[in-house]
Scaffold this active site. Structure first.
Site, short mmCIF file in Angstrom:
data_model
loop_
_atom_site.label_atom_id
_atom_site.label_comp_id
_atom_site.label_asym_id
_atom_site.label_seq_id
_atom_site.Cartn_x
_atom_site.Cartn_y
_atom_site.Cartn_z
CE LYS A 183 -4.40 -2.02 0.25
NZ LYS A 183 -4.21 -3.37 0.30
C1 LIG Z 1 -5.46 -4.23 0.79
C2 LIG Z 1 -7.03 -4.07 0.85
C3 LIG Z 1 -7.76 -4.25 2.12
C4 LIG Z 1 -7.43 -5.18 3.36
O1 LIG Z 1 -6.27 -4.80 3.58
P1 LIG Z 1 -5.32 -5.48 5.00
O2 LIG Z 1 -4.60 -4.35 5.63
O3 LIG Z 1 -4.41 -6.22 3.90
O4 LIG Z 1 -6.25 -6.20 5.77
C5 LIG Z 1 -9.28 -4.13 1.92
N1 LIG Z 1 -9.64 -3.46 1.21
C6 LIG Z 1 -9.17 -3.07 -0.02
C7 LIG Z 1 -9.75 -2.25 -1.34
C8 LIG Z 1 -7.65 -3.37 -0.31
O5 LIG Z 1 -7.20 -2.96 -1.16
#
Ligand SMILES: *Cc1c(COP(=O)(O)O)cnc(C)c1O
Length: 385
Positions: A183
């Protein structure tokens, strides 16, 4: 292994030093780093009601639980999202109603389809700010507030994105951020919750740590010796190592997003010349509605084009690509269970079959963007003839 990977962390020696200092200090969870990380996130997003948690899936689970989503209730969310958006509602015992996206030029939730799919059981709507671009929040908030339905923002792609001057994640009742490795702001695993009211903030704070009335740090400092439990909570705390890394990463976020924006603009300029490619969100930022955090770079291939062959041709040129997302209604579990409603998703079906995600990360160079664009053209020539 890849000449140009899909994404890459934006880490320097400062992240390692910050983590090392925490380990050497010996105070590993719910301490001053976490408080500082939350303060810093609050300043960046313009909200004092931030809680850092273990990941975004936990944040979604807590957010849904905090608005009392439970058995017999329905959550409306897009099918074109990461499966966690829906799974967290299923974990609350609720049913999920999948809604369509706007169209090839806007891959966010379609307010008109949301409105069509509202029933007397709808308790919450989860919007997803796809790639960092805002949903039509005015329309969604209007639909929800007229009926007393909660709005949860899955802002995993959108740290420091804005909509009409406000940070995404701060507009609905609760916003959820992800700090997963790939991210824009990365702590390995991590996430955060942003609450619109003090009441929700207080409830989520309790939920994060077992529903207990005093925190570990307060007890350690001698402020409290006992505790009560006010609700059946979870342990969804972040630790001090991740918070320390997060603080360093937060300092890189604005510049990283700016670099992503420049790279995305370059992609759009170069790819606009190729009429085989459709560019979702083309010209969005020029319309003055908001700014994207540019988490990913989606393009749409021509209808019917063999995507796997094109991805293989890109791979042969050393370029990693991906798909965002295999739609939720196509999964074995979600497609078969009667707890997920999957009707009426024609645009998602069309778009999900054509979507291809190209490499994007702050340390990518302009020359690498140009290389990906030429490789995509050559791959299309090769596969489509
Ligand atoms: C990455 C992501 C998640 C989950 O995030 P985590 O921190 O890995 O639990 C949820 N929704 C979207 C749209 C994502 O891209």
């Amino acid at each position: 292994m890849w000449k140009i990977p899909l994404s890459d962390v934006n880490f320097g020696p400062e992240e390692a030093e910050a983590a090392q200092r925490v380990v050497a200090g010996g105070w590993l969870t719910m301490g001053e780093r976490t408080q500082a990380f939350e303060r810093g996130l609050g300043e960046a997003l313009g909200s004092p009601r931030i809680l850092a948690v273990t990941n975004c899936t936990a944040a979604l689970h807590m957010a849904y639980a905090a608005v009392d989503l439970g058995p017999g209730d329905e959550l409306i969310c897009p099918s074109l999202t990461f499966v966690a958006t829906a799974n967290a509602a299923l974990a609350c015992g609720a049913n999920v109603v999948l809604a369509d996206v706007v169209g090839p030029h806007d891959l966010t939730l379609d307010p008109a389809d949301v409105e069509r799919k509202i029933t007397s059981c709808t308790r919450a709507i989860a919007v997803v700010h796809y790639a960092g671009y805002p949903c039509d929040m005015d329309a969604i908030m209007d639909i929800a507030s007229r009926r007393g339905i909660a709005v949860i923002e899955d802002a995993a792609h959108a740290p420091r994105s804005t909509y009409k001057g406000r940070a995404l994640g701060t507009i609905g009742d609760i916003g959820c951020l992800s700090f997963f490795s790939n991210k824009n702001l990365s702590t390995g695993e991590g996430g955060a919750l942003i609450s619109r009211t003090d009441e929700l903030h207080g409830k989520l704070r309790l939920m994060r740590a077992h529903g207990m009335t005093t925190l570990t740090l307060d007890r350690h400092k001698g402020h409290a010796f006992s505790y009560d439990v006010l609700l059946p909570g979870f342990n969804y705390r972040i630790d001090e190592i991740r918070s320390a890394i997060g603080l360093v990463q937060l300092g890189r976020l604005e510049e990283g997003n700016r670099r992503r924006r420049a790279l995305a603009r370059r992609y759009h300029e170069k790819l606009a010349e190729d009429r085989r490619i459709t560019l979702p969100f083309e010209g969005f930022e020029a319309r003055g509605i908001g700014e994207s955090a540019h988490h990913i770079l989606p393009v749409l291939l021509p209808p019917g084009a063999p995507r796997e062959a094109i991805m293989a041709a890109m791979k042969a040129r050393g370029i990693q690509t991906s798909v965002h997302y295999p739609p939720i209604h196509g999964f074995t579990f979600h497609g078969a269970t009667d707890r997920v409603r999957t009707e009426g998703l024609p645009k998602t079906d069309e778009i999900a079959a054509r979507e291809l995600t190209l490499p994007l990360y702050p340390r990518m160079t302009d020359a690498q963007v140009d290389e990906v664009v030429s490789a995509l053209r050559a791959s299309l020539d090769e596969v489509l003839g």
